[in-house]
Design a protein around this motif. Structure first.
Motif, PDB file in Angstrom:
ATOM      1  N   PRO A   1       0.812  -1.230   0.000  1.00  0.00           N
ATOM      2  CA  PRO A   1       0.000   0.000   0.000  1.00  0.00           C
ATOM      3  C   PRO A   1       0.839   1.270   0.000  1.00  0.00           C
ATOM      4  O   PRO A   1       0.301   2.361  -0.196  1.00  0.00           O
ATOM      5  N   ALA A   2       2.152   1.139   0.225  1.00  0.00           N
ATOM      6  CA  ALA A   2       3.047   2.296   0.238  1.00  0.00           C
ATOM      7  C   ALA A   2       4.436   1.801  -0.166  1.00  0.00           C
ATOM      8  O   ALA A   2       4.702   0.591  -0.148  1.00  0.00           O
ATOM      9  N   PRO A   3       5.336   2.693  -0.559  1.00  0.00           N
ATOM     10  CA  PRO A   3       6.691   2.264  -0.922  1.00  0.00           C
ATOM     11  C   PRO A   3       7.362   1.479   0.193  1.00  0.00           C
ATOM     12  O   PRO A   3       7.227   1.794   1.382  1.00  0.00           O
ATOM     13  N   GLY A   4       8.080   0.411  -0.183  1.00  0.00           N
ATOM     14  CA  GLY A   4       8.775  -0.414   0.791  1.00  0.00           C
ATOM     15  C   GLY A   4      10.147   0.146   1.126  1.00  0.00           C
ATOM     16  O   GLY A   4      10.897   0.559   0.238  1.00  0.00           O
ATOM     17  N   TRP A   5      10.491   0.160   2.415  1.00  0.00           N
ATOM     18  CA  TRP A   5      11.767   0.694   2.873  1.00  0.00           C
ATOM     19  C   TRP A   5      12.663  -0.363   3.507  1.00  0.00           C
ATOM     20  O   TRP A   5      13.870  -0.181   3.569  1.00  0.00           O
ATOM     21  N   SER A   6      12.100  -1.445   3.990  1.00  0.00           N
ATOM     22  CA  SER A   6      12.910  -2.464   4.657  1.00  0.00           C
ATOM     23  C   SER A   6      12.199  -3.803   4.557  1.00  0.00           C
ATOM     24  O   SER A   6      10.994  -3.873   4.316  1.00  0.00           O
ATOM     25  N   CYS A   7      12.976  -4.887   4.759  1.00  0.00           N
ATOM     26  CA  CYS A   7      12.393  -6.230   4.676  1.00  0.00           C
ATOM     27  C   CYS A   7      13.263  -7.185   5.476  1.00  0.00           C
ATOM     28  O   CYS A   7      14.422  -6.902   5.784  1.00  0.00           O
ATOM     29  N   SER A   8      12.674  -8.334   5.786  1.00  0.00           N
ATOM     30  CA  SER A   8      13.390  -9.357   6.551  1.00  0.00           C
ATOM     31  C   SER A   8      12.679 -10.684   6.393  1.00  0.00           C
ATOM     32  O   SER A   8      11.471 -10.735   6.134  1.00  0.00           O
TER      33      SER A   8
ATOM     34  N   SER B   1      10.541 -20.551   7.268  1.00  0.00           N
ATOM     35  CA  SER B   1      11.057 -20.257   5.927  1.00  0.00           C
ATOM     36  C   SER B   1       9.999 -19.649   5.016  1.00  0.00           C
ATOM     37  O   SER B   1      10.304 -19.294   3.872  1.00  0.00           O
ATOM     38  N   THR B   2       8.776 -19.502   5.510  1.00  0.00           N
ATOM     39  CA  THR B   2       7.704 -18.995   4.653  1.00  0.00           C
ATOM     40  C   THR B   2       7.242 -17.592   5.040  1.00  0.00           C
ATOM     41  O   THR B   2       6.440 -16.996   4.325  1.00  0.00           O
ATOM     42  N   HIS B   3       7.715 -17.069   6.150  1.00  0.00           N
ATOM     43  CA  HIS B   3       7.255 -15.763   6.609  1.00  0.00           C
ATOM     44  C   HIS B   3       8.216 -14.659   6.192  1.00  0.00           C
ATOM     45  O   HIS B   3       9.440 -14.820   6.268  1.00  0.00           O
ATOM     46  N   LEU B   4       7.644 -13.538   5.760  1.00  0.00           N
ATOM     47  CA  LEU B   4       8.402 -12.355   5.361  1.00  0.00           C
ATOM     48  C   LEU B   4       7.815 -11.136   6.054  1.00  0.00           C
ATOM     49  O   LEU B   4       6.621 -11.101   6.380  1.00  0.00           O
ATOM     50  N   TYR B   5       8.672 -10.129   6.261  1.00  0.00           N
ATOM     51  CA  TYR B   5       8.238  -8.880   6.875  1.00  0.00           C
ATOM     52  C   TYR B   5       8.660  -7.716   5.981  1.00  0.00           C
ATOM     53  O   TYR B   5       9.746  -7.742   5.383  1.00  0.00           O
ATOM     54  N   ALA B   6       7.796  -6.705   5.932  1.00  0.00           N
ATOM     55  CA  ALA B   6       8.090  -5.515   5.130  1.00  0.00           C
ATOM     56  C   ALA B   6       7.758  -4.267   5.932  1.00  0.00           C
ATOM     57  O   ALA B   6       6.663  -4.149   6.501  1.00  0.00           O
ATOM     58  N   GLY B   7       8.705  -3.340   6.008  1.00  0.00           N
ATOM     59  CA  GLY B   7       8.480  -2.046   6.626  1.00  0.00           C
ATOM     60  C   GLY B   7       8.212  -1.001   5.561  1.00  0.00           C
ATOM     61  O   GLY B   7       8.928  -0.928   4.558  1.00  0.00           O
ATOM     62  N   LEU B   8       7.173  -0.200   5.750  1.00  0.00           N
ATOM     63  CA  LEU B   8       6.711   0.706   4.702  1.00  0.00           C
ATOM     64  C   LEU B   8       7.053   2.164   5.021  1.00  0.00           C
ATOM     65  O   LEU B   8       7.392   2.526   6.138  1.00  0.00           O
ATOM     66  N   GLN B   9       6.919   2.969   3.993  1.00  0.00           N
ATOM     67  CA  GLN B   9       7.206   4.395   4.106  1.00  0.00           C
ATOM     68  C   GLN B   9       6.219   5.105   5.025  1.00  0.00           C
ATOM     69  O   GLN B   9       6.542   6.134   5.622  1.00  0.00           O
TER      70      GLN B   9
ATOM     71  N   LEU C   1       3.921  -2.057   9.306  1.00  0.00           N
ATOM     72  CA  LEU C   1       4.644  -3.321   9.190  1.00  0.00           C
ATOM     73  C   LEU C   1       3.673  -4.374   8.657  1.00  0.00           C
ATOM     74  O   LEU C   1       2.593  -4.568   9.230  1.00  0.00           O
ATOM     75  N   LEU C   2       4.048  -5.045   7.576  1.00  0.00           N
ATOM     76  CA  LEU C   2       3.219  -6.091   6.978  1.00  0.00           C
ATOM     77  C   LEU C   2       3.896  -7.439   7.165  1.00  0.00           C
ATOM     78  O   LEU C   2       5.116  -7.564   7.030  1.00  0.00           O
ATOM     79  N   VAL C   3       3.091  -8.460   7.480  1.00  0.00           N
ATOM     80  CA  VAL C   3       3.567  -9.829   7.656  1.00  0.00           C
ATOM     81  C   VAL C   3       3.002 -10.668   6.515  1.00  0.00           C
ATOM     82  O   VAL C   3       1.778 -10.679   6.286  1.00  0.00           O
ATOM     83  N   PHE C   4       3.872 -11.385   5.806  1.00  0.00           N
ATOM     84  CA  PHE C   4       3.466 -12.196   4.656  1.00  0.00           C
ATOM     85  C   PHE C   4       3.823 -13.656   4.887  1.00  0.00           C
ATOM     86  O   PHE C   4       4.781 -13.980   5.600  1.00  0.00           O
ATOM     87  N   ASP C   5       3.028 -14.520   4.284  1.00  0.00           N
ATOM     88  CA  ASP C   5       3.326 -15.946   4.174  1.00  0.00           C
ATOM     89  C   ASP C   5       3.333 -16.270   2.684  1.00  0.00           C
ATOM     90  O   ASP C   5       2.319 -16.062   2.000  1.00  0.00           O
ATOM     91  N   ILE C   6       4.460 -16.765   2.167  1.00  0.00           N
ATOM     92  CA  ILE C   6       4.571 -16.970   0.722  1.00  0.00           C
ATOM     93  C   ILE C   6       3.623 -18.054   0.218  1.00  0.00           C
ATOM     94  O   ILE C   6       3.440 -18.187  -0.999  1.00  0.00           O
TER      95      ILE C   6
END
Length: 571
Positions: free
Chosen positions: A326-333, A339-347, A351-356
């Protein structure tokens, strides 16, 4: 209306009160097209009619056409073939055509009908008859006229442009080679000066016969807590961010390619130069990459300003999964426990939590304490086994409970109003130690009355930046940290820089940060913040700093500036 030789050299006078003609419409007319022959009745009428108006272009089947600008009365502008006065876009002498396809000024066609004294008059060029109601006004803003000379000029300019592009590519390669030679010479000078300094120190200590240092590329101290051996240096153009795959000995850098309007590319580099560099073009809507995180299993994830979180396969060198943000991404982990979870920090501070395994949308969308960009993310597990995420934005370091019911983070205790937080380093894998880096706010007074001991660091005359501070945080409980020592240092007054904590064995750690005045990486002992060693300098500020450890025990430190990438082995 021209009829006879007496009127051949005259131009039509504009009737009184008629407005000046608007900009000329460029139109060409030709009498060489295929047209039907006039009927016998039309031929008989044309034989008995008065003579046709004589053309002033010397005959032929084409009206003169302009391919360049000039005065309205200039000889090269398109004009009526009857009176040779330039056409207008509207008014009495507007450009018009008759059924045969020939083009004249409307005023001349109507006058020709009146002069013939009949309902029909022959076309002055082909003789086919027309009537008053068959005169058609043309509404053409502009007609491009082919010009062979211009086409030749365009082709010539294209050839010259291709030649210049080849010359530019050749010059860029030569510049890279010169930079490489300069860098090698600087290394030789640096090693020589380091050797002389060591020998002088040995002589001053009363050991004139001591052996010279074993490795001129090794940065260490007398206690040998940890050493940094320079393995390789690479010339990079415009790189801004990096990620290290220690297991496969691969480094990814990302930045904008050289030249105006260049796209953002991903560069895959063999850590020890065995396979060279490989340029990887990303989808055009990715835009600038802000953070790269290496995941197990030959994958990488990166967050970009194109509002994308992308999962990248190192085996195929392709983006295999991409999430819209929903906004530009600034960080990730990634996640250390999954092994299936991802995190994204936005502008916007989220903080968004993803499962691939769920490709349509994030698992959780969490709102931050502010709308400032989340520039750093670290995944961790507390003592109870609960997953946590440490993040940093300009307000300070926060902790997120991604497994709990809380939708908002908590600012770490004691870190309020410390300045602008520009970096957060985390000690892997326990995360018991954190170091938050700050630069002062312009509007804040001098915050010198802090209870912690501040270790001063000498300012170098070169470079730029501001005098900031690095604050050590120790874990006191599962989700609680206490502020410990504070160290001053030269930090960037513009960028959100990177920093790392390097484990050295025996529960010893070093803190590394790119010093803005020295243009090199400076390391400190923790928890005392005693200066440990300075690594080799760059000619430009350090933009990214990464530490990575492989499953086989290999440990590497990468230092990136806009011109150079350094790779150290940590021993």
């Amino acid at each position: 209306m021209p009829s006879g030789s007496g009127s051949r050299g005259r131009r039509r006078r504009r009737p009184a009160g008629e407005a000046s003609p608007p900009p000329v419409v460029q139109v060409s007319s030709s009498g060489s097209g295929e047209e039907g022959s006039p009927s016998e009745e039309e031929e008989e009428e044309s034989e008995g009619s008065s003579e046709r108006p004589r053309r002033r272009d010397g005959g032929g089947g084409k009206a003169r056409v302009s391919t360049s600008g000039g005065d309205a009365e200039g000889p090269n502008l398109p004009s009526c073939p009857i009176c040779m006065i330039t056409w207008t876009a509207d008014g009495a002498h507007r450009v018009s055509c008759i059924p045969c396809g020939h083009v004249y000024g409307r005023y001349c066609l109507e006058r020709w009908l009146q002069q013939c004294g009949k309902k029909k008059a022959p076309c002055p060029q082909c003789g086919k008859r027309y009537k008053q109601n068959s005169i058609i006004n043309l509404y053409v803003p502009e007609i491009a006229v082919p010009n062979n000379d211009l086409e030749k000029q365009v082709l010539l300019l294209r050839e010259r442009n291709d030649s210049l592009e080849k010359q530019q590519a050749k010059l860029l390669e030569e510049i890279k080679e010169h930079k490489r030679q300069i860098m090698l010479q600087q290394n030789v000078i640096y090693e020589s000066s380091l050797k002389r300094q060591k020998m002088i120190e040995q002589i001053s200590d009363g050991m004139p016969d001591a052996e010279p240092i074993a490795s001129l590329t090794e940065d260490t101290d007398s206690r040998n807590l940890c050493s940094f051996v320079l393995q390789n240096e690479f010339l990079v153009d415009g790189a801004r961010v990096m990620g290290i795959d220690a297991s496969n000995q691969i480094i990814f850098t990302s930045g904008k390619g050289p030249g105006a309007g260049a796209e953002h590319i991903l560069t895959k580099i063999s850590m020890f130069g065995r396979q060279g560099m490989q340029k990887i073009h990303l989808p055009p809507d990715t835009k600038a990459i802000r953070d790269i995180c290496i995941l197990p299993g030959g994958r990488a994830v990166f967050a970009s300003l194109g509002k994308k979180l992308s999962l990248f396969s190192m085996a195929t060198n392709n983006v295999v999964l991409q999430y819209d943000l929903p906004a530009p991404g600034w960080s990730c982990s990634g996640d250390h426990t999954s092994s299936t979870h991802l995190y994204a920090g936005l502008q916007n501070g989220m903080l968004l939590v993803f499962d691939i395994r769920q490709t349509s949308s994030p698992l959780h969308s969490m709102t931050g304490l502010s709308t400032h960009p989340v520039h750093t993310i670290h995944s961790a597990v507390d003592g109870s086994g609960s997953r946590k995420v440490f993040s940093a934005s300009s307000i300070g370091p926060c902790i997120w409970d991604v497994d709990g019911s809380e939708d908002r983070p908590n600012l770490l205790s004691g870190m309020e109003n410390q300045g602008v937080c520009i970096s957060l380093a985390c000690a892997p894998p326990s995360s018991d130690l954190l170091v938050a880096s700050y630069r002062p706010k312009v509007e804040l007074p001098d915050d010198s009355a802090t209870p912690q001991v501040i270790t001063p660091q000498s300012l170098a005359p070169t470079g730029s930046g501001k005098l900031g501070r690095h604050t050590l945080l120790r874990r006191t409980a599962a989700a609680s940290f206490a502020k410990d020592q504070v160290c001053s240092g030269n930090v960037s007054d513009l960028r959100m820089s990177k920093s790392v904590i390097i484990p050295c064995g025996g529960n010893q750690h070093l803190f590394a940060y790119g010093d803005e005045s020295l243009y090199r990486v400076r390391t400190w002992r923790l928890p005392s913040f005693q200066t440990y060693t300075d690594l080799r300098p760059h000619r430009q500020p350090i933009l990214d700093l990464r530490f990575a450890e492989s499953s086989t025990g290999g440990r590497y430190l990468g230092c990136l500036s806009a011109e150079k990438l350094q790779v150290f082995t940590v021993r």
